[in-house]
Design a protein around this motif. Structure first.
Motif, mmCIF file in Angstrom:
data_model
loop_
_atom_site.group_PDB
_atom_site.id
_atom_site.type_symbol
_atom_site.label_atom_id
_atom_site.label_comp_id
_atom_site.label_asym_id
_atom_site.label_seq_id
_atom_site.Cartn_x
_atom_site.Cartn_y
_atom_site.Cartn_z
ATOM 1 N N GLU A 210 -0.641 1.730 16.398
ATOM 2 C CA GLU A 210 -1.125 0.866 17.228
ATOM 3 C C GLU A 210 -1.512 -0.361 16.466
ATOM 4 O O GLU A 210 -1.518 -1.431 16.889
ATOM 5 N N ALA A 211 -2.490 -0.417 15.444
ATOM 6 C CA ALA A 211 -3.125 -1.146 14.733
ATOM 7 C C ALA A 211 -1.998 -1.868 13.849
ATOM 8 O O ALA A 211 -1.802 -3.232 13.587
ATOM 9 N N VAL B 268 9.931 -0.582 9.368
ATOM 10 C CA VAL B 268 10.152 -0.935 8.038
ATOM 11 C C VAL B 268 8.938 -0.506 7.364
ATOM 12 O O VAL B 268 8.672 0.325 6.280
ATOM 13 N N ILE B 269 7.641 -0.959 8.026
ATOM 14 C CA ILE B 269 6.519 -0.963 7.291
ATOM 15 C C ILE B 269 5.871 0.661 7.464
ATOM 16 O O ILE B 269 5.517 1.078 6.508
ATOM 17 N N ALA B 270 6.284 1.374 8.426
ATOM 18 C CA ALA B 270 5.908 2.896 8.503
ATOM 19 C C ALA B 270 6.700 3.816 7.575
ATOM 20 O O ALA B 270 6.215 4.584 7.112
ATOM 21 N N ALA B 271 8.029 3.352 7.513
ATOM 22 C CA ALA B 271 8.843 4.043 6.324
ATOM 23 C C ALA B 271 8.074 3.890 4.882
ATOM 24 O O ALA B 271 8.133 4.798 4.148
ATOM 25 N N ASN C 100 -0.575 -3.086 5.400
ATOM 26 C CA ASN C 100 -1.625 -1.967 5.039
ATOM 27 C C ASN C 100 -2.163 -1.155 6.202
ATOM 28 O O ASN C 100 -3.016 -0.311 6.043
ATOM 29 N N ALA C 101 -1.890 -1.644 7.547
ATOM 30 C CA ALA C 101 -2.182 -1.057 8.661
ATOM 31 C C ALA C 101 -1.593 0.684 8.742
ATOM 32 O O ALA C 101 -0.260 0.654 8.507
ATOM 33 N N GLY D 191 -0.974 6.940 0.836
ATOM 34 C CA GLY D 191 -2.244 6.792 -0.173
ATOM 35 C C GLY D 191 -1.977 5.480 -0.957
ATOM 36 O O GLY D 191 -2.808 5.496 -1.959
ATOM 37 N N PHE D 192 -1.029 4.689 -0.545
ATOM 38 C CA PHE D 192 -1.061 3.381 -1.464
ATOM 39 C C PHE D 192 -1.151 2.272 -0.665
ATOM 40 O O PHE D 192 -1.146 2.245 0.820
#
Length: 127
Positions: free
Chosen positions: A25-26, A57-60, A20-21, A67-68
């Motif tokens: 950087e976070a 992967v998280i950024a993608a 959820n970051a 908004g999710f």
């Protein structure tokens, strides 16, 4: 037993902090806190190793679903160095959850994730 249960819940809480970051950087800091060095993430859409690849992967996922947020559904269950839990990807605008899944994680001695095996239980058409 409660202290051991906390180990699983704390590890899963750090996992969701990483997912959820929103700021790069976070996100990198959260992944480093949640995953062991050399840890991995595998689901039907990705198979990566190391913090940088997990961050990507998280950024993608954030790019595909702006908004999710990822939310735990149900309880975290664990034994030995393994835990499992289910989650949904929830729209902050309308509460819809087009994606849901279940993950199994293995932990190192410090409670950091060595590996994630993710399963997608509900996905939108075309994903």
């Amino acid at each position: 037993m409660p202290a051991h249960t906390d180990r699983y819940e704390n590890s899963v809480a750090r996992y969701f902090e990483a997912w959820n970051a929103r700021e790069p950087e976070a996100r990198a800091k959260a992944v480093a806190a949640a995953w062991a060095a050399g840890g991995g993430y595998t689901d039907p859409l990705a198979d990566v190793t190391g913090h940088e690849q997990i961050v990507a992967v998280i950024a993608a996922a954030h790019e595909q679903f702006p908004g999710f947020a990822f939310r735990l559904t149900g309880a975290v269950e664990g034994h030995h160095d393994t835990a499992r839990f289910s989650w949904e990807l929830v729209s902050e605008a309308d509460g819809s959850a087009p994606v849901a899944g279940s993950d199994v994680i293995t932990l190192d001695d410090d409670g950091r994730i060595r590996a994630v095996l993710g399963f997608l239980d509900r996905v939108p058409a075309g994903l």
